[in-house]
Design an enzyme around this catalytic site. Structure first.
Site, PDB file in Angstrom:
ATOM      1  N   LYS A 193       0.813  -1.218   0.000  1.00 23.67           N
ATOM      2  CA  LYS A 193       0.000   0.000   0.000  1.00 23.67           C
ATOM      3  C   LYS A 193       0.850   1.274   0.000  1.00 23.67           C
ATOM      4  O   LYS A 193       0.327   2.358  -0.241  1.00 23.67           O
ATOM      5  CB  LYS A 193      -0.961  -0.015   1.183  1.00 23.67           C
ATOM      6  CG  LYS A 193      -2.029  -1.083   1.034  1.00 23.67           C
ATOM      7  CD  LYS A 193      -3.062  -1.036   2.142  1.00 23.67           C
ATOM      8  CE  LYS A 193      -4.239  -1.943   1.885  1.00 23.67           C
ATOM      9  NZ  LYS A 193      -3.959  -3.376   2.156  1.00 23.67           N
TER      10      LYS A 193
HETATM   11  C1  LIG Z   1      -4.721  -4.416   1.539  1.00 22.01           C
HETATM   12  C2  LIG Z   1      -4.002  -5.728   1.469  1.00 22.01           C
HETATM   13  C3  LIG Z   1      -4.410  -6.757   0.584  1.00 22.01           C
HETATM   14  C4  LIG Z   1      -5.652  -6.662  -0.275  1.00 22.01           C
HETATM   15  O1  LIG Z   1      -5.538  -5.728  -1.319  1.00 22.01           O
HETATM   16  P1  LIG Z   1      -6.841  -5.219  -2.111  1.00 22.01           P
HETATM   17  O2  LIG Z   1      -6.354  -4.207  -3.050  1.00 22.01           O
HETATM   18  O3  LIG Z   1      -7.747  -4.636  -1.034  1.00 22.01           O
HETATM   19  O4  LIG Z   1      -7.471  -6.407  -2.742  1.00 22.01           O
HETATM   20  C5  LIG Z   1      -3.630  -7.914   0.485  1.00 22.01           C
HETATM   21  N1  LIG Z   1      -2.531  -8.067   1.263  1.00 22.01           N
HETATM   22  C6  LIG Z   1      -2.116  -7.137   2.148  1.00 22.01           C
HETATM   23  C7  LIG Z   1      -0.921  -7.385   2.974  1.00 22.01           C
HETATM   24  C8  LIG Z   1      -2.835  -5.919   2.279  1.00 22.01           C
HETATM   25  O5  LIG Z   1      -2.421  -5.011   3.163  1.00 22.01           O
END
Ligand SMILES: *Cc1c(COP(=O)(O)O)cnc(C)c1O
Length: 430
Positions: A107
């Site tokens: 993210k």
């Molecule tokens: C947010 C997150 C996801 C999921 O991603 P999306 O874009 O919401 O499908 C998967 N793995 C981790 C470690 C995350 O923080």
């Protein structure tokens, strides 16, 4: 580029307005009016371009003239100034490691890109912008780090007291400056409910320009296309890869599908889910039913009604046959997740986090049926963020990477909040 609301009841807007608003006034998600195509030169030169150049090529058509070229080039360069290595794990499977950013989570890319765009836009705004976000763990840290010190932007993060891992809590609560952490005496659903109420509160909206920083926001969603381009830069096989994506809100995989629609050569996608299987079930049956989220070991994927599912349907013009030709769903249980972490660690030495483990397992199953193919899974977080899951399986401690060791000696600063809206309202109206 113009963006329209998937609910069709709001005017179209440019990238700047879509970023500042987050969501359209009719409650819909914004979607671009057209899908740009990669030029033949970009596709031919993929392997020799720098990460920053490639990021700029991907995102520029989406930004349009909302940000001048030189500013956008430096935003891109700052956003991706760390590695995205493709690491072979077995003969058939490689990990695209997305956890080398400052908070060890994928993210970081979306949060860094969005924060810099919003920082640029806020220079021309008189009223400061408040980013209000609820987190179950990873979002909060990435957003806090991404927005730290951005002028004209205040960040308020709600997190459930006692329900995020110690490292995640330090990432949210120790930065100070323009970042405030509200520690809610409740669960993640309480945090989300409070945030939603604030976005509908005329008193708060009269007092502050509010925006969200989750993957609903186009400035956080679209730069995730970069990962797929960096995977292809490092891809050494002749045939296009199968890519497995651990999915919760489906923002990440939907960005991959956008890159594919722009011409990036990816052979197939696997949407890897934990017990929250609404989209995997849709892919199998053609019927979609949202459900309450259930708690699993891969908790960043515990989403019952994924917000980006509507964008996926839009991209494929609501045609189940078209989506399911390109994307397979897979459901991986908690027992399979821990078994996979243990087995892969023992057989290869590679340590998966619970989210990456879900994707690895889903990819492995897909490749069993397609033995001629090669695949990539996205490793979305560093295993050290989930020691309570990983350490009992492998029987040893996961060493804390140098990048975050400094955090351990910092002091948590948070504002305790009761899980009722009056308390949040009072804070936002101060
Ligand atoms: C947010 C997150 C996801 C999921 O991603 P999306 O874009 O919401 O499908 C998967 N793995 C981790 C470690 C995350 O923080």
């Amino acid at each position: 580029m113009r963006y329209y609301s998937l609910n069709q009841q709001a005017p179209t807007v440019d990238f700047r307005a879509a970023t500042i608003a987050g969501q359209a006034p009719d409650g819909g998600l914004y979607f671009p009016e057209r899908i740009p195509q990669f030029s033949p030169e970009v596709l031919a030169n993929l392997k020799t371009m720098t990460r920053a150049e490639l990021a700029f090529e991907v995102i520029q058509p989406y930004v349009g003239d909302a940000i001048p070229t030189d500013v956008l080039r430096s935003i891109c360069a700052e956003t991706v100034d760390f590695e995205f290595p493709l690491v072979p794990v077995t003969g058939q499977i490689s990990a695209l490691e997305l956890f080398h950013g400052p908070t060890l989570a994928f993210k970081d890319v979306g949060a860094r890109f969005m924060s810099r765009c919003l920082g640029y836009f806020s220079q021309q705004q008189t009223a400061p912008v408040t980013v209000l976000v609820a987190t179950s763990g990873d979002t909060g840290g990435a957003v806090a780090d991404g927005f730290l010190g951005v002028e004209g932007v205040e960040v308020v993060i709600l997190y459930p007291s006692g329900k995020v891992s110690p490292l995640q809590e330090l990432q949210l609560t120790t930065l100070g400056q323009n970042i405030t952490a509200l520690e809610v005496r409740g669960n993640f659903d309480d945090c989300q409910r409070l945030v939603k109420q604030a976005f509908l509160d005329p008193q708060v909206l009269a007092h502050r320009q509010l925006t969200s920083a989750n993957s609903i926001n186009v400035a956080r969603w679209l730069p995730q296309q970069f990962y797929y381009c960096y995977a292809l830069q490092q891809w050494a096989h002749d045939t296009a890869p199968v890519v497995a994506v651990p999915s919760g809100n489906f923002g990440n995989i939907c960005a991959g599908l956008m890159a594919h629609a722009s011409g990036l050569p990816i052979g197939h996608f696997v949407a890897a889910c934990n017990a929250n299987s609404a989209v995997a079930d849709y892919l199998r049956t053609g019927m979609f039913a949202a459900r309450p989220a259930v708690v699993t070991l891969s908790n960043a994927m515990d989403v019952g009604n994924p917000s980006n599912f509507g964008r996926i349907l839009e991209l494929f013009e609501q045609q189940h046959a078209a989506v399911s030709r390109l994307v397979s769903g897979a459901v991986v249980s908690d027992a399979e997740t821990t078994a996979t972490i243990g087995r892969v660690h023992q057989q290869t030495g590679y340590l998966l986090d619970p989210h990456g483990a879900v994707a690895f397992r889903a990819l492995e199953d897909y490749l069993t049926e397609h033995p001629e193919a090669h695949g990539i899974f996205l490793e979305t977080a560093h295993p050290v963020k989930f020691p309570e899951v990983v350490e009992p399986v492998i029987g040893t401690e996961v060493p804390v990477p140098v990048a975050v060791r400094g955090l351990l000696s910092r002091t948590k600063q948070s504002v305790l909040l009761e899980p009722d809206y009056a308390a949040l309202q009072e804070f936002l109206l101060r």
